[in-house]
Design a protein around this motif. Structure first.
Motif, short mmCIF file in Angstrom:
data_model
loop_
_atom_site.label_atom_id
_atom_site.label_comp_id
_atom_site.label_asym_id
_atom_site.label_seq_id
_atom_site.Cartn_x
_atom_site.Cartn_y
_atom_site.Cartn_z
N ILE A 196 -20.82 27.45 30.91
CA ILE A 196 -21.32 26.20 31.12
C ILE A 196 -20.25 25.34 31.76
O ILE A 196 -19.05 25.49 31.22
CB ILE A 196 -21.77 25.61 29.90
CG1 ILE A 196 -22.65 24.15 29.92
CG2 ILE A 196 -20.64 25.52 28.71
CD1 ILE A 196 -23.28 23.68 28.76
N TYR A 197 -20.57 24.28 32.49
CA TYR A 197 -19.70 23.82 33.46
C TYR A 197 -20.03 22.32 33.70
O TYR A 197 -21.21 21.76 33.55
CB TYR A 197 -19.57 24.45 34.86
CG TYR A 197 -18.74 23.64 35.81
CD1 TYR A 197 -17.50 23.92 36.15
CD2 TYR A 197 -19.46 22.70 36.64
CE1 TYR A 197 -16.82 23.16 37.00
CE2 TYR A 197 -18.46 21.89 37.60
CZ TYR A 197 -17.23 22.35 37.87
OH TYR A 197 -16.74 21.72 39.00
N ARG A 198 -18.85 21.40 33.72
CA ARG A 198 -18.86 19.93 33.73
C ARG A 198 -18.02 19.46 34.87
O ARG A 198 -16.90 20.09 34.55
CB ARG A 198 -19.13 19.20 32.60
CG ARG A 198 -18.93 17.78 32.74
CD ARG A 198 -19.09 16.77 31.33
NE ARG A 198 -18.93 15.61 31.58
CZ ARG A 198 -19.95 14.70 31.50
NH1 ARG A 198 -21.13 15.36 31.82
NH2 ARG A 198 -19.82 13.46 32.00
N TYR A 199 -18.24 18.54 35.60
CA TYR A 199 -17.29 17.84 36.50
C TYR A 199 -17.65 16.56 36.43
O TYR A 199 -18.49 15.94 36.92
CB TYR A 199 -17.04 18.46 38.00
CG TYR A 199 -16.17 17.64 38.80
CD1 TYR A 199 -14.71 17.96 38.61
CD2 TYR A 199 -16.66 16.80 39.90
CE1 TYR A 199 -13.99 17.01 39.29
CE2 TYR A 199 -15.69 16.11 40.55
CZ TYR A 199 -14.50 16.35 40.24
OH TYR A 199 -13.54 15.66 40.97
N ASP A 200 -16.83 15.36 35.94
CA ASP A 200 -16.93 14.20 35.92
C ASP A 200 -15.61 13.59 36.42
O ASP A 200 -15.15 12.33 36.01
CB ASP A 200 -17.03 13.61 34.42
CG ASP A 200 -16.01 14.22 33.48
OD1 ASP A 200 -15.13 14.92 33.97
OD2 ASP A 200 -16.07 14.05 32.26
N GLY A 201 -15.04 14.28 37.46
CA GLY A 201 -13.57 13.89 37.80
C GLY A 201 -12.53 14.98 37.24
O GLY A 201 -11.37 15.05 37.82
N THR A 202 -12.69 15.67 36.16
CA THR A 202 -12.08 16.66 35.63
C THR A 202 -12.90 17.81 35.53
O THR A 202 -14.15 17.84 34.87
CB THR A 202 -11.40 16.27 34.12
OG1 THR A 202 -10.34 15.24 34.39
CG2 THR A 202 -10.80 17.46 33.70
N GLU A 203 -12.57 19.07 36.02
CA GLU A 203 -13.40 20.17 35.73
C GLU A 203 -13.33 20.70 34.31
O GLU A 203 -12.08 20.82 33.84
CB GLU A 203 -13.01 21.48 36.82
CG GLU A 203 -13.37 21.03 38.14
CD GLU A 203 -13.17 22.13 39.07
OE1 GLU A 203 -14.17 22.59 39.66
OE2 GLU A 203 -12.11 22.51 39.25
N THR A 204 -14.45 21.28 33.69
CA THR A 204 -14.28 22.01 32.47
C THR A 204 -15.28 22.98 32.34
O THR A 204 -16.56 22.61 32.48
CB THR A 204 -14.55 20.97 31.21
OG1 THR A 204 -13.55 19.66 31.24
CG2 THR A 204 -14.50 21.56 29.87
N GLN A 205 -15.06 24.10 32.18
CA GLN A 205 -15.80 25.25 32.16
C GLN A 205 -15.40 26.16 30.93
O GLN A 205 -14.41 26.44 30.81
CB GLN A 205 -15.49 26.20 33.32
CG GLN A 205 -16.52 27.22 33.42
CD GLN A 205 -16.68 27.97 34.90
OE1 GLN A 205 -16.88 27.60 35.81
NE2 GLN A 205 -16.68 29.28 34.79
N TYR A 206 -16.56 26.77 29.98
CA TYR A 206 -16.38 27.58 28.92
C TYR A 206 -17.17 28.67 29.62
O TYR A 206 -18.26 28.81 29.73
CB TYR A 206 -17.13 26.85 28.01
CG TYR A 206 -16.39 25.76 27.27
CD1 TYR A 206 -15.14 25.93 26.51
CD2 TYR A 206 -16.64 24.52 27.50
CE1 TYR A 206 -14.52 24.91 25.95
CE2 TYR A 206 -16.01 23.31 27.19
CZ TYR A 206 -14.95 23.64 26.20
OH TYR A 206 -14.15 22.44 25.91
N ASP A 207 -16.50 29.89 29.42
CA ASP A 207 -17.11 31.20 29.63
C ASP A 207 -17.18 31.93 28.43
O ASP A 207 -16.50 31.88 27.51
CB ASP A 207 -16.00 32.01 30.49
CG ASP A 207 -15.86 31.31 31.88
OD1 ASP A 207 -16.84 30.59 32.31
OD2 ASP A 207 -14.92 31.78 32.47
#
Length: 302
Positions: A196-207
């Motif tokens: 699950i991934y998010r980008y709001d100016g900062t990338e955050t992904q959990y594998d």
């Protein structure tokens, strides 16, 4: 320039008018609503617009009422029979549009109906998108479950972790997918897990690492209960239980739901299709699965 209006086969009004094509390249067509936002209080079926020829003569005092749904005759520019929708939201909250070569196929289906097919070319603008801002199913900070049946057709992905469902900000540097990602849910390269991934100016992904089968149907799910987040393949947890407190709120601009496409993040219109088939996507505002479970034995219910 003759115009006639028929009700149940009987002509009830006539007139003349020179109707010309709008000057703009794109003109919005509304069904069930006028430009002022007034809705039709009722139901509509068998809608057809024919340009360049007459389906019925405006000089006739009566016409034969159709006894079956309209067909695609010469000059048909728009036709809605409103039957057997291929791709639809069973909750009735969103309307989806297919883009490029996205279509329903009956060749691959978990339940014998149909699944979303995205064509045979990896890097392509083929996907399904909701036609309204996603204000009804943001994940935010609460509990959620995102799940689907998927059929991966290859272990060689054109993108390292293609999403099969996502909430992208509309428009911007990356074309129709926009610059920002509220969240996307996809498969790690080669079917080696879920992300699950998010980008709001900062990338955050959990594998969540674990095997996702190739060339067969697999049920995949991601669930968050409080902050405890787990991923499942065919009802069995993969990877470790992860504490996720991230707010998956909508990002700036219009946010829409997409299926079958992954933003490449490398500039305008760089995006990749999901390498397989998708069926029975469901998003819930609670954690449906907190331990190993038996995958659904029929098509998802609300």
């Amino acid at each position: 320039n003759n115009i006639a209006f028929f009700v149940n086969g009987t002509r009830v009004g006539t007139g003349t008018n020179a109707i010309t094509k709008p000057a703009t390249a794109r003109t919005l067509v509304r069904v069930g609503q006028d430009a002022s936002g007034n809705y039709v209080n009722g139901y509509i079926s068998g809608l057809r617009y024919v340009a360049g020829s007459n389906a019925y003569s405006p000089t006739s005092s009566s016409i034969t009422i159709p006894t079956s749904p309209p067909t695609n005759t010469a000059g048909t520019s728009l036709m809605y029979n409103f039957t057997n929708s291929g791709m639809y939201d069973a909750s009735g909250k969103l309307v989806f549009e297919s883009v490029g070569g996205a279509q329903v196929t009956t060749v691959y289906s978990k339940w014998g109906g149909g699944s979303l097919s995205l064509g045979n070319t990896q890097a392509t603008g083929t996907y399904v998108v909701s036609q309204s801002d996603n204000v009804i199913c943001p994940l935010n900070t609460g509990d959620f479950t995102v799940e689907a049946w998927i059929y991966l057709t290859t272990s060689s992905f054109d993108y390292s972790a293609p999403a099969f469902i996502a909430n992208y900000g509309n428009g911007g540097a990356n074309g129709p997918l926009g610059t920002y990602t509220a969240w996307n849910f996809g498969i790690l390269n080669g079917g080696t897990g879920i992300k699950i991934y998010r980008y709001d100016g900062t990338e955050t992904q959990y594998d969540f690492v674990g095997s996702v089968p190739i060339n067969q149907w697999a049920h995949v799910a991601l669930c968050r209960a409080s902050s405890s987040t787990k991923a499942f393949v065919n009802g069995t947890q993969i990877g470790s239980t992860t504490t996720i407190t991230l707010n998956y709120a909508p990002v700036s601009g219009t946010n829409r739901m997409y299926m079958g496409i992954q933003s490449g993040g490398g500039g305008a219109n760089q995006y990749y299709r999901f390498p397989g088939y998708i069926e029975d996507v469901r998003i819930s505002k609670f954690a449906r699965y907190t331990a190993n479970f038996t995958p659904p034995t029929q098509s998802n219910r609300l």
